[in-house]
Write a protein that holds these residues in place. Structure first.
Motif, PDB file in Angstrom:
ATOM      1  N   GLY A  49      60.148  36.087 -13.635  1.00  0.00           N
ATOM      2  CA  GLY A  49      60.383  37.842 -13.822  1.00  0.00           C
ATOM      3  C   GLY A  49      58.954  38.441 -14.124  1.00  0.00           C
ATOM      4  N   GLY A  50      58.399  37.831 -14.654  1.00  0.00           N
ATOM      5  CA  GLY A  50      57.303  38.372 -14.546  1.00  0.00           C
ATOM      6  C   GLY A  50      56.042  38.727 -13.174  1.00  0.00           C
ATOM      7  N   PRO A  51      55.748  37.697 -12.531  1.00  0.00           N
ATOM      8  CA  PRO A  51      55.316  38.389 -11.053  1.00  0.00           C
ATOM      9  C   PRO A  51      56.253  39.673 -10.169  1.00  0.00           C
ATOM     10  N   LEU A  52      57.121  40.084 -11.280  1.00  0.00           N
ATOM     11  CA  LEU A  52      58.770  41.179 -10.314  1.00  0.00           C
ATOM     12  C   LEU A  52      57.434  42.133 -10.563  1.00  0.00           C
ATOM     13  N   MET A  53      57.388  42.608 -11.177  1.00  0.00           N
ATOM     14  CA  MET A  53      57.501  44.107 -11.867  1.00  0.00           C
ATOM     15  C   MET A  53      55.619  43.895 -11.417  1.00  0.00           C
ATOM     16  N   PRO A  54      54.825  43.447 -10.827  1.00  0.00           N
ATOM     17  CA  PRO A  54      53.661  43.034  -9.579  1.00  0.00           C
ATOM     18  C   PRO A  54      53.557  44.094  -8.279  1.00  0.00           C
ATOM     19  N   MET A  55      54.686  42.994  -8.545  1.00  0.00           N
ATOM     20  CA  MET A  55      54.399  43.227  -6.602  1.00  0.00           C
ATOM     21  C   MET A  55      55.548  43.253  -6.159  1.00  0.00           C
ATOM     22  N   SER A  56      56.261  43.923  -7.490  1.00  0.00           N
ATOM     23  CA  SER A  56      57.284  45.522  -6.656  1.00  0.00           C
ATOM     24  C   SER A  56      56.299  46.144  -6.534  1.00  0.00           C
ATOM     25  N   GLN A  57      55.698  47.005  -7.490  1.00  0.00           N
ATOM     26  CA  GLN A  57      54.607  47.629  -7.106  1.00  0.00           C
ATOM     27  C   GLN A  57      53.334  48.073  -5.552  1.00  0.00           C
ATOM     28  N   THR A  58      53.490  46.418  -5.531  1.00  0.00           N
ATOM     29  CA  THR A  58      52.502  46.603  -4.281  1.00  0.00           C
ATOM     30  C   THR A  58      53.224  46.508  -3.283  1.00  0.00           C
ATOM     31  N   LEU A  59      54.268  45.932  -3.001  1.00  0.00           N
ATOM     32  CA  LEU A  59      54.693  46.295  -1.772  1.00  0.00           C
ATOM     33  C   LEU A  59      55.842  47.448  -1.900  1.00  0.00           C
ATOM     34  N   LEU A  60      56.209  48.106  -3.103  1.00  0.00           N
ATOM     35  CA  LEU A  60      56.384  49.463  -2.725  1.00  0.00           C
ATOM     36  C   LEU A  60      54.746  50.348  -2.408  1.00  0.00           C
ATOM     37  N   LEU A  61      53.945  50.299  -2.434  1.00  0.00           N
ATOM     38  CA  LEU A  61      52.560  50.867  -1.495  1.00  0.00           C
ATOM     39  C   LEU A  61      52.254  50.212  -0.145  1.00  0.00           C
ATOM     40  N   GLN A  62      52.862  49.364   0.317  1.00  0.00           N
ATOM     41  CA  GLN A  62      52.671  48.846   1.252  1.00  0.00           C
ATOM     42  C   GLN A  62      53.370  49.598   2.062  1.00  0.00           C
ATOM     43  N   ILE A  63      54.627  49.566   1.555  1.00  0.00           N
ATOM     44  CA  ILE A  63      55.533  50.453   2.813  1.00  0.00           C
ATOM     45  C   ILE A  63      56.195  51.589   3.159  1.00  0.00           C
ATOM     46  N   PHE A  64      55.478  52.059   1.785  1.00  0.00           N
ATOM     47  CA  PHE A  64      55.341  53.846   2.301  1.00  0.00           C
ATOM     48  C   PHE A  64      53.904  54.602   2.777  1.00  0.00           C
ATOM     49  N   PRO A  65      54.115  55.288   3.953  1.00  0.00           N
ATOM     50  CA  PRO A  65      53.288  55.933   3.953  1.00  0.00           C
ATOM     51  C   PRO A  65      52.171  55.991   2.654  1.00  0.00           C
ATOM     52  N   LYS A  66      50.123  55.824   3.459  1.00  0.00           N
ATOM     53  CA  LYS A  66      49.478  56.620   2.526  1.00  0.00           C
ATOM     54  C   LYS A  66      50.441  57.563   2.102  1.00  0.00           C
ATOM     55  N   GLN A  67      50.131  59.335   2.554  1.00  0.00           N
ATOM     56  CA  GLN A  67      50.632  59.798   2.221  1.00  0.00           C
ATOM     57  C   GLN A  67      51.794  60.514   1.672  1.00  0.00           C
ATOM     58  N   LYS A  68      52.763  59.425   1.837  1.00  0.00           N
ATOM     59  CA  LYS A  68      53.825  59.233   0.109  1.00  0.00           C
ATOM     60  C   LYS A  68      53.483  58.449  -0.374  1.00  0.00           C
ATOM     61  N   ALA A  69      51.685  57.947  -1.443  1.00  0.00           N
ATOM     62  CA  ALA A  69      52.014  56.724  -2.653  1.00  0.00           C
ATOM     63  C   ALA A  69      52.893  57.120  -3.113  1.00  0.00           C
ATOM     64  N   GLY A  70      52.233  58.629  -3.520  1.00  0.00           N
ATOM     65  CA  GLY A  70      52.872  59.504  -5.099  1.00  0.00           C
ATOM     66  C   GLY A  70      53.684  59.299  -5.166  1.00  0.00           C
ATOM     67  N   ALA A  71      55.053  59.054  -4.266  1.00  0.00           N
ATOM     68  CA  ALA A  71      56.043  59.136  -4.622  1.00  0.00           C
ATOM     69  C   ALA A  71      56.244  57.397  -5.027  1.00  0.00           C
ATOM     70  N   ALA A  72      55.622  56.995  -3.699  1.00  0.00           N
ATOM     71  CA  ALA A  72      56.291  55.251  -4.041  1.00  0.00           C
ATOM     72  C   ALA A  72      55.971  54.539  -5.673  1.00  0.00           C
ATOM     73  N   ILE A  73      55.027  55.509  -6.668  1.00  0.00           N
ATOM     74  CA  ILE A  73      54.435  55.187  -7.824  1.00  0.00           C
ATOM     75  C   ILE A  73      55.480  55.392  -8.719  1.00  0.00           C
ATOM     76  N   GLY A  74      55.527  57.248  -8.211  1.00  0.00           N
ATOM     77  CA  GLY A  74      57.009  58.292  -8.583  1.00  0.00           C
ATOM     78  C   GLY A  74      58.219  57.345  -9.407  1.00  0.00           C
ATOM     79  N   LEU A  75      58.426  56.626  -7.952  1.00  0.00           N
ATOM     80  CA  LEU A  75      59.693  55.564  -7.786  1.00  0.00           C
ATOM     81  C   LEU A  75      59.843  54.637  -8.802  1.00  0.00           C
ATOM     82  N   TRP A  76      58.481  54.006  -9.243  1.00  0.00           N
ATOM     83  CA  TRP A  76      58.746  52.729  -9.700  1.00  0.00           C
ATOM     84  C   TRP A  76      57.944  53.233 -10.868  1.00  0.00           C
ATOM     85  N   SER A  77      57.636  54.514 -11.916  1.00  0.00           N
ATOM     86  CA  SER A  77      57.372  54.466 -12.735  1.00  0.00           C
ATOM     87  C   SER A  77      58.787  55.067 -12.962  1.00  0.00           C
TER      88      SER A  77
END
Length: 511
Positions: free
Chosen positions: A121-149
């Motif tokens: 499970g250890g890698p899942l937290m950073p990997m989920s955050q990294t992949l969220l930032l990749q699949i969201f458009p740059k202008q919606k990066a805040g929404a990606a971080i908000g969802l993860w948070s």
């Protein structure tokens, strides 16, 4: 090399984007959930496996230590196998080891599978955050971080509630079985939706010596803390050996990592005063918070007559206001000196914990739950600005290493605190019992009154002993809360060791 390169892949759109985001958020939610779901389940697990409650906490500490050890390896694993393969492989292994945890028939096998579950499970937290930032458009990066948070904040609230309900309505293995369909579904959906974002892979060397030394000193120290009371501490050659291994291993680890060209843990980031002051603060404060959080459901279930479900609802109260206040904390942390926010947040946690040290055995549910509810007000002002302060203190190229190291120290402090709190709780209860025993019914009035009420001498003594034990535990619980409150206050003051930050950090790599 992998043929796909995420840098040339377009972000997802529409329903595909939100389905993929849901998969990644569910993965993060599940891993964070498992750090707290076992808290209220310890008495049930201990009873089911015929061990003491203090031994039952091995289920919490083994998972946390394994997760902490694997976090520094996440970058190497992602480069070696690719981000998507690592995410999907970790998900499927997490599901497999969760199932094996539920099937475990002894404490030893359960702890083994919890270690493996933590490593998966250890890698899942950073990997989920990294992949969220990749699949969201740059202008919606805040929404990606908000969802993860939000999943990171909500999961610890749901953990005690879900754990308590499953223990009362089904049985403790179901706190692990519930992960299996989620892990399987997220793994399969994740591969189909995200495989185009698979990163390039490379055969990088790994700091094997550094990893071995890290595992040696962390495992030795944790095992010493877990088994110390059971084996009479330094009266046991085994505990003495573990202590020597921990000290020598830690010293060798420091020397090796500071001289290695590509260390597994980049300790050089500690040269920044703002970073080490932030890590000191989060280690003291998170250890205090997690230790008190583990203790509360054990006290409520063991001595206050609460079911696992009731203890879960009471414990989960600490996260309700935290979720509501988190956006305000995030906004203020970009406008105000983060040291002031951290100081106020941690000091608030300390004051509430000190207030809880005046608890009594006749308290009702809301007298237990309301302080925990209001404690949640301080949590976002502790976590959110502290992360920004720590990462703004290091060089931009060091942010990923600093974020991993901060996560490692936070998780490790929670594991260590759990062992220390449960050991001190038992020790102080025994001491209080011995002190009270000499003061209770020295004239025999209570015994005569109980006997006059129709109880036999044995039953009367049993009633007195039960009252004595209950009060001893109550005193011990209050003493632990008092120490945790003082630790919060020390942590709040420690943040002023950090200089005022000169820039705002990119916290997207924090986990």
């Amino acid at each position: 090399m992998s043929s796909a390169n995420p840098s040339v892949q377009r972000p997802l759109t529409g329903n595909m984007l939100w389905l993929a985001a849901l998969v990644l958020a569910a993965a993060n939610f599940m891993v964070v959930l498992d750090t707290t779901i076992a808290n209220v389940s310890v008495p049930n697990i201990a009873g089911g496996l015929a061990v003491s409650s203090s031994q039952g906490t091995y289920v919490i500490t083994s998972y946390a230590v394994a997760e902490a050890i694997i976090v520094p390896l996440t970058g190497w694993l992602a480069a070696r196998f690719g981000t998507v393969r690592l995410f999907v492989g970790s998900m499927l292994l997490f599901g497999l080891f969760s199932m094996l945890c539920g099937l475990a028939g002894s404490l030893e096998t359960l702890v083994l599978f919890r270690v493996l579950q933590g490593l998966a499970g250890g890698p899942l937290m950073p990997m989920s955050q990294t992949l969220l930032l990749q699949i969201f458009p740059k202008q919606k990066a805040g929404a990606a971080i908000g969802l993860w948070s939000m999943t990171t904040l909500v999961a610890p609230i749901m953990g005690p509630i879900l754990g308590g309900t499953l223990c009362d309505q089904a049985s403790w293995p179901w706190i692990f079985y519930i992960n299996v369909p989620i892990a399987l579904g997220c793994g399969l959906l994740g591969w189909n939706l995200l495989k185009r974002y698979q990163s390039q892979t490379a055969k990088l060397r790994i700091d094997v010596a550094g990893l071995a030394l890290l595992m040696l000193w962390v495992a030795s120290l944790q095992l010493m803390l877990d088994k110390g009371k059971e084996l009479d501490w330094f009266g046991s050659p085994f505990i003495v050996g573990l202590a020597i291994a921990a000290v020598v291993g830690f010293a060798a680890f420091l020397i090796w990592e500071l001289t290695e060209a590509q260390p597994i843990v980049d300790l050089r980031v500690f040269r920044h005063r703002g970073f080490w002051a932030s890590v000191l603060t989060i280690s003291l404060a998170f250890g205090s918070f997690f230790g008190a959080t583990v203790l509360t459901p054990q006290w409520l279930q063991g001595y206050m007559g609460y079911t696992a479900t009731q203890a879960g609802y009471a414990t989960a109260m600490s996260g309700v206001l935290a979720v509501m206040v988190a956006p305000i904390a995030a906004k203020l942390s970009t406008r105000l000196d983060p040291r002031k926010l951290v100081f106020c947040g941690v000091m608030w946690l300390g004051c509430v914990t000190l207030y809880r040290s005046f608890s009594s055995t006749d308290m009702g549910f809301w007298q237990v739950a309301l302080p925990l509810l209001f404690q949640g007000l301080g949590m976002p002002f502790f976590f959110v600005p502290l992360t920004g302060l720590a990462l703004s203190s290091v060089e931009p190229a060091e942010v990923a290493s600093a974020a991993g190291l901060m996560s490692f120290m936070r998780t490790l402090s929670g594991a260590f605190a759990t062992s220390l709190v449960t050991t001190a709780w038992d020790d102080k209860a025994n001491y209080n019992h011995a002190e009270l025993a000499g003061m209770v019914d020295s004239g025999g009035d209570a015994l005569r009154a109980l006997s006059g009420g129709g109880l036999s001498d044995g039953a009367a003594w049993g009633t007195i002993e039960h009252a004595l034990q209950t009060q001893s535990i109550m005193l011990s619980t209050n003493q632990i809360f008092w120490l945790a409150g003082l630790s919060f206050i020390v942590a709040a003051c420690a943040i002023w060791l950090a200089p005022k930050p000169g820039r705002v950090a990119d916290t997207s790599q924090a986990h």
